[in-house]
Write a protein that holds these residues in place. Structure first.
Motif, PDB file in Angstrom:
ATOM      1  N   SER A 120       1.023  -1.229   0.116  1.00 34.70           N
ATOM      2  CA  SER A 120      -0.160  -0.119   0.112  1.00 34.70           C
ATOM      3  C   SER A 120       0.964   1.222   0.039  1.00 34.70           C
ATOM      4  CB  SER A 120      -0.970  -0.140   1.043  1.00 34.70           C
ATOM      5  OG  SER A 120      -1.968   1.054   1.359  1.00 34.70           O
ATOM      6  N   GLN A 124      -1.949   3.132   3.313  1.00 31.19           N
ATOM      7  CA  GLN A 124      -3.485   2.781   3.789  1.00 31.19           C
ATOM      8  C   GLN A 124      -3.560   1.557   4.060  1.00 31.19           C
ATOM      9  OE1 GLN A 124      -4.411   4.559  -0.016  1.00 31.19           O
ATOM     10  NE2 GLN A 124      -5.687   6.127   0.660  1.00 31.19           N
ATOM     11  N   ASP A 125      -4.431   1.191   5.565  1.00 34.95           N
ATOM     12  CA  ASP A 125      -4.402  -0.090   6.007  1.00 34.95           C
ATOM     13  C   ASP A 125      -5.275  -0.767   5.225  1.00 34.95           C
ATOM     14  OD1 ASP A 125      -5.440  -2.173   7.766  1.00 34.95           O
ATOM     15  OD2 ASP A 125      -5.629  -1.023   9.481  1.00 34.95           O
ATOM     16  N   VAL A 163       0.118  -3.232   5.637  1.00 35.63           N
ATOM     17  CA  VAL A 163       0.025  -2.507   4.542  1.00 35.63           C
ATOM     18  C   VAL A 163       0.948  -3.188   3.193  1.00 35.63           C
ATOM     19  CG1 VAL A 163      -0.362  -0.045   5.646  1.00 35.63           C
ATOM     20  CG2 VAL A 163       2.063  -0.754   5.265  1.00 35.63           C
TER      21      VAL A 163
END
Length: 203
Positions: A120, A124-125, A163
Protein backbone atom coordinates in the motif's frame (compact mmCIF):
# COMPACT_ATOMS: atom_id res chain seq x y z
CA UNK A 1 -9.36 -29.43 -13.05
CA UNK A 2 -9.93 -26.25 -11.07
CA UNK A 3 -7.34 -25.42 -8.44
CA UNK A 4 -7.89 -22.82 -5.76
CA UNK A 5 -5.13 -23.09 -3.23
CA UNK A 6 -5.49 -22.06 0.35
CA UNK A 7 -2.70 -20.26 2.14
CA UNK A 8 0.41 -22.39 2.51
CA UNK A 9 -0.47 -24.97 -0.14
CA UNK A 10 2.02 -25.93 -2.86
CA UNK A 11 1.48 -27.36 -6.32
CA UNK A 12 3.54 -28.62 -9.23
CA UNK A 13 2.96 -26.68 -12.45
CA UNK A 14 3.07 -29.76 -14.67
CA UNK A 15 -0.34 -30.42 -16.21
CA UNK A 16 -2.21 -33.71 -16.44
CA UNK A 17 -1.25 -34.07 -20.13
CA UNK A 18 2.46 -33.75 -19.27
CA UNK A 19 2.92 -30.21 -20.55
CA UNK A 20 4.15 -27.47 -18.24
CA UNK A 21 2.21 -24.35 -17.51
CA UNK A 22 3.77 -21.39 -19.31
CA UNK A 23 1.82 -18.15 -18.87
CA UNK A 24 0.82 -16.87 -15.44
CA UNK A 25 -1.04 -13.70 -14.48
CA UNK A 26 -1.40 -12.04 -11.11
CA UNK A 27 -4.32 -9.62 -10.99
CA UNK A 28 -5.28 -7.23 -8.19
CA UNK A 29 -8.67 -5.51 -7.98
CA UNK A 30 -9.49 -2.92 -5.30
CA UNK A 31 -11.70 0.04 -4.48
CA UNK A 32 -11.34 3.56 -3.17
CA UNK A 33 -12.10 4.22 0.50
CA UNK A 34 -15.47 5.79 1.25
CA UNK A 35 -15.34 8.60 3.81
CA UNK A 36 -18.43 9.89 5.57
CA UNK A 37 -18.70 13.69 5.67
CA UNK A 38 -20.07 16.04 8.35
CA UNK A 39 -23.47 16.44 6.73
CA UNK A 40 -24.11 12.78 6.02
CA UNK A 41 -22.54 12.86 2.57
CA UNK A 42 -19.72 10.62 1.45
CA UNK A 43 -16.52 11.20 -0.46
CA UNK A 44 -14.04 8.82 -2.06
CA UNK A 45 -10.39 8.61 -1.09
CA UNK A 46 -8.09 7.14 -3.74
CA UNK A 47 -6.13 4.01 -2.80
CA UNK A 48 -2.77 3.24 -4.41
CA UNK A 49 -1.91 -0.45 -4.10
CA UNK A 50 1.21 -1.67 -5.88
CA UNK A 51 1.69 -5.19 -7.18
CA UNK A 52 5.35 -6.12 -7.69
CA UNK A 53 7.34 -9.13 -8.84
CA UNK A 54 10.71 -10.07 -7.30
CA UNK A 55 13.23 -12.34 -9.01
CA UNK A 56 15.95 -14.23 -7.13
CA UNK A 57 18.72 -16.65 -8.06
CA UNK A 58 19.42 -19.93 -6.22
CA UNK A 59 21.64 -18.07 -3.74
CA UNK A 60 18.75 -15.75 -2.82
CA UNK A 61 20.36 -12.79 -4.55
CA UNK A 62 17.91 -10.28 -6.02
CA UNK A 63 18.18 -10.50 -9.83
CA UNK A 64 15.44 -8.09 -10.92
CA UNK A 65 12.32 -6.29 -9.67
CA UNK A 66 9.25 -5.51 -11.76
CA UNK A 67 7.11 -2.77 -10.21
CA UNK A 68 5.47 0.55 -11.11
CA UNK A 69 8.91 2.09 -11.75
CA UNK A 70 10.08 -0.73 -14.06
CA UNK A 71 7.23 -2.30 -15.99
CA UNK A 72 9.29 -4.89 -17.89
CA UNK A 73 11.86 -7.36 -16.58
CA UNK A 74 15.37 -7.23 -18.04
CA UNK A 75 14.78 -10.55 -19.85
CA UNK A 76 11.35 -9.51 -21.18
CA UNK A 77 9.55 -12.41 -19.45
CA UNK A 78 7.53 -10.31 -17.00
CA UNK A 79 5.29 -7.34 -17.78
CA UNK A 80 3.42 -5.00 -15.47
CA UNK A 81 0.22 -3.38 -16.76
CA UNK A 82 1.07 -0.02 -15.15
CA UNK A 83 0.48 1.88 -11.92
CA UNK A 84 -3.14 2.36 -10.82
CA UNK A 85 -3.14 5.29 -8.37
CA UNK A 86 -6.80 5.31 -7.32
CA UNK A 87 -8.57 1.94 -7.32
CA UNK A 88 -12.21 1.70 -8.49
CA UNK A 89 -13.80 5.06 -7.64
CA UNK A 90 -17.37 4.02 -8.54
CA UNK A 91 -17.67 0.58 -6.96
CA UNK A 92 -16.34 -2.79 -8.01
CA UNK A 93 -16.17 -3.09 -11.82
CA UNK A 94 -14.94 -6.68 -11.54
CA UNK A 95 -11.76 -5.90 -13.47
CA UNK A 96 -8.18 -6.11 -12.23
CA UNK A 97 -6.61 -2.71 -11.61
CA UNK A 98 -3.06 -4.03 -11.98
CA UNK A 99 -1.93 -7.21 -13.74
CA UNK A 100 1.53 -8.76 -13.88
CA UNK A 101 2.12 -11.39 -16.57
CA UNK A 102 4.89 -14.00 -16.47
CA UNK A 103 6.08 -16.12 -19.41
CA UNK A 104 8.20 -18.96 -17.98
CA UNK A 105 9.64 -19.78 -21.42
CA UNK A 106 11.40 -16.40 -21.56
CA UNK A 107 12.58 -16.31 -17.95
CA UNK A 108 16.33 -15.98 -17.38
CA UNK A 109 17.59 -19.52 -16.54
CA UNK A 110 19.50 -18.08 -13.55
CA UNK A 111 16.21 -17.20 -11.86
CA UNK A 112 15.10 -19.84 -9.37
CA UNK A 113 12.36 -17.95 -7.46
CA UNK A 114 9.71 -15.47 -8.58
CA UNK A 115 7.77 -13.82 -5.75
CA UNK A 116 4.67 -11.64 -6.05
CA UNK A 117 4.04 -9.02 -3.37
CA UNK A 118 1.58 -6.20 -2.70
CA UNK A 119 2.27 -2.88 -0.96
CA UNK A 120 0.00 0.00 0.00
CA UNK A 121 1.99 2.95 -1.35
CA UNK A 122 0.48 5.61 0.94
CA UNK A 123 0.32 3.31 3.94
CA UNK A 124 -3.45 2.83 3.79
CA UNK A 125 -4.41 -0.13 5.97
CA UNK A 126 -5.71 -3.14 4.00
CA UNK A 127 -8.57 -3.36 6.53
CA UNK A 128 -9.90 0.09 5.58
CA UNK A 129 -10.27 -0.70 1.87
CA UNK A 130 -13.87 -1.65 0.94
CA UNK A 131 -12.85 -4.44 -1.42
CA UNK A 132 -9.49 -5.80 -2.49
CA UNK A 133 -8.92 -9.19 -4.04
CA UNK A 134 -6.03 -10.98 -5.69
CA UNK A 135 -6.11 -13.86 -8.14
CA UNK A 136 -3.20 -15.84 -9.52
CA UNK A 137 -4.15 -17.70 -12.69
CA UNK A 138 -3.02 -19.38 -15.87
CA UNK A 139 -3.80 -17.44 -19.03
CA UNK A 140 -3.58 -13.86 -20.24
CA UNK A 141 -5.10 -10.58 -19.02
CA UNK A 142 -8.04 -11.17 -21.38
CA UNK A 143 -8.37 -14.95 -20.91
CA UNK A 144 -8.47 -16.74 -17.57
CA UNK A 145 -7.81 -20.46 -18.04
CA UNK A 146 -7.40 -21.67 -14.48
CA UNK A 147 -7.25 -19.85 -11.15
CA UNK A 148 -4.62 -21.13 -8.71
CA UNK A 149 -5.19 -18.93 -5.71
CA UNK A 150 -7.43 -16.07 -4.63
CA UNK A 151 -7.09 -13.84 -1.59
CA UNK A 152 -9.64 -11.37 -0.22
CA UNK A 153 -7.42 -8.95 1.65
CA UNK A 154 -10.12 -6.40 2.48
CA UNK A 155 -12.24 -8.98 4.32
CA UNK A 156 -9.49 -11.19 5.72
CA UNK A 157 -9.09 -10.38 9.44
CA UNK A 158 -5.37 -11.14 9.45
CA UNK A 159 -4.71 -8.39 6.87
CA UNK A 160 -6.24 -5.60 8.95
CA UNK A 161 -3.54 -3.31 10.36
CA UNK A 162 -1.07 -4.17 7.59
CA UNK A 163 0.09 -2.36 4.45
CA UNK A 164 2.16 -5.10 2.77
CA UNK A 165 1.77 -8.79 1.93
CA UNK A 166 3.42 -11.68 0.12
CA UNK A 167 1.00 -13.25 -2.38
CA UNK A 168 2.95 -16.30 -3.48
CA UNK A 169 6.24 -17.65 -4.78
CA UNK A 170 7.00 -19.68 -7.89
CA UNK A 171 10.16 -21.68 -7.31
CA UNK A 172 12.28 -24.11 -9.29
CA UNK A 173 13.05 -27.50 -7.77
CA UNK A 174 14.90 -30.24 -9.67
CA UNK A 175 14.37 -28.27 -12.88
CA UNK A 176 10.57 -28.03 -12.42
CA UNK A 177 8.53 -24.99 -11.43
CA UNK A 178 6.24 -25.22 -8.42
CA UNK A 179 4.00 -22.68 -6.68
CA UNK A 180 3.68 -21.85 -3.00
CA UNK A 181 0.49 -19.93 -2.13
CA UNK A 182 1.62 -17.74 0.78
CA UNK A 183 -1.01 -15.04 1.26
CA UNK A 184 0.50 -13.57 4.42
CA UNK A 185 0.69 -9.95 5.57
CA UNK A 186 4.06 -8.54 6.61
CA UNK A 187 5.07 -5.70 8.90
CA UNK A 188 6.86 -3.90 6.05
CA UNK A 189 6.09 -0.31 5.11
CA UNK A 190 8.01 -0.12 1.82
CA UNK A 191 8.78 -2.41 -1.12
CA UNK A 192 12.50 -2.46 -0.25
CA UNK A 193 11.63 -3.97 3.14
CA UNK A 194 9.29 -6.52 1.56
CA UNK A 195 12.11 -7.68 -0.75
CA UNK A 196 14.23 -8.42 2.34
CA UNK A 197 11.30 -10.16 4.07
CA UNK A 198 10.80 -12.47 1.09
CA UNK A 199 14.52 -13.18 0.85
CA UNK A 200 14.80 -14.03 4.56
CA UNK A 201 11.53 -15.91 5.11
CA UNK A 202 9.95 -17.25 1.93
CA UNK A 203 12.66 -18.60 -0.39
Amino acid sequence: MAINLQKGQRINLKKDNGSTLQNICVGVNWGAIEKKGWLGGTSKQAVDLDASCLLFDENKNSVDVVYFGQLLSKDGSIKHSGDDLTGDMSGDDGLDNEIITLDFSRLNPNVSSVAFVLNSYQGQDFGTIPFASIRIYEGTPSRVSEVFATYNIAKGENFSGHVAMVMGVFYKKNGEWKFNAIGEPTKDKKLEQTIETVKNNYL
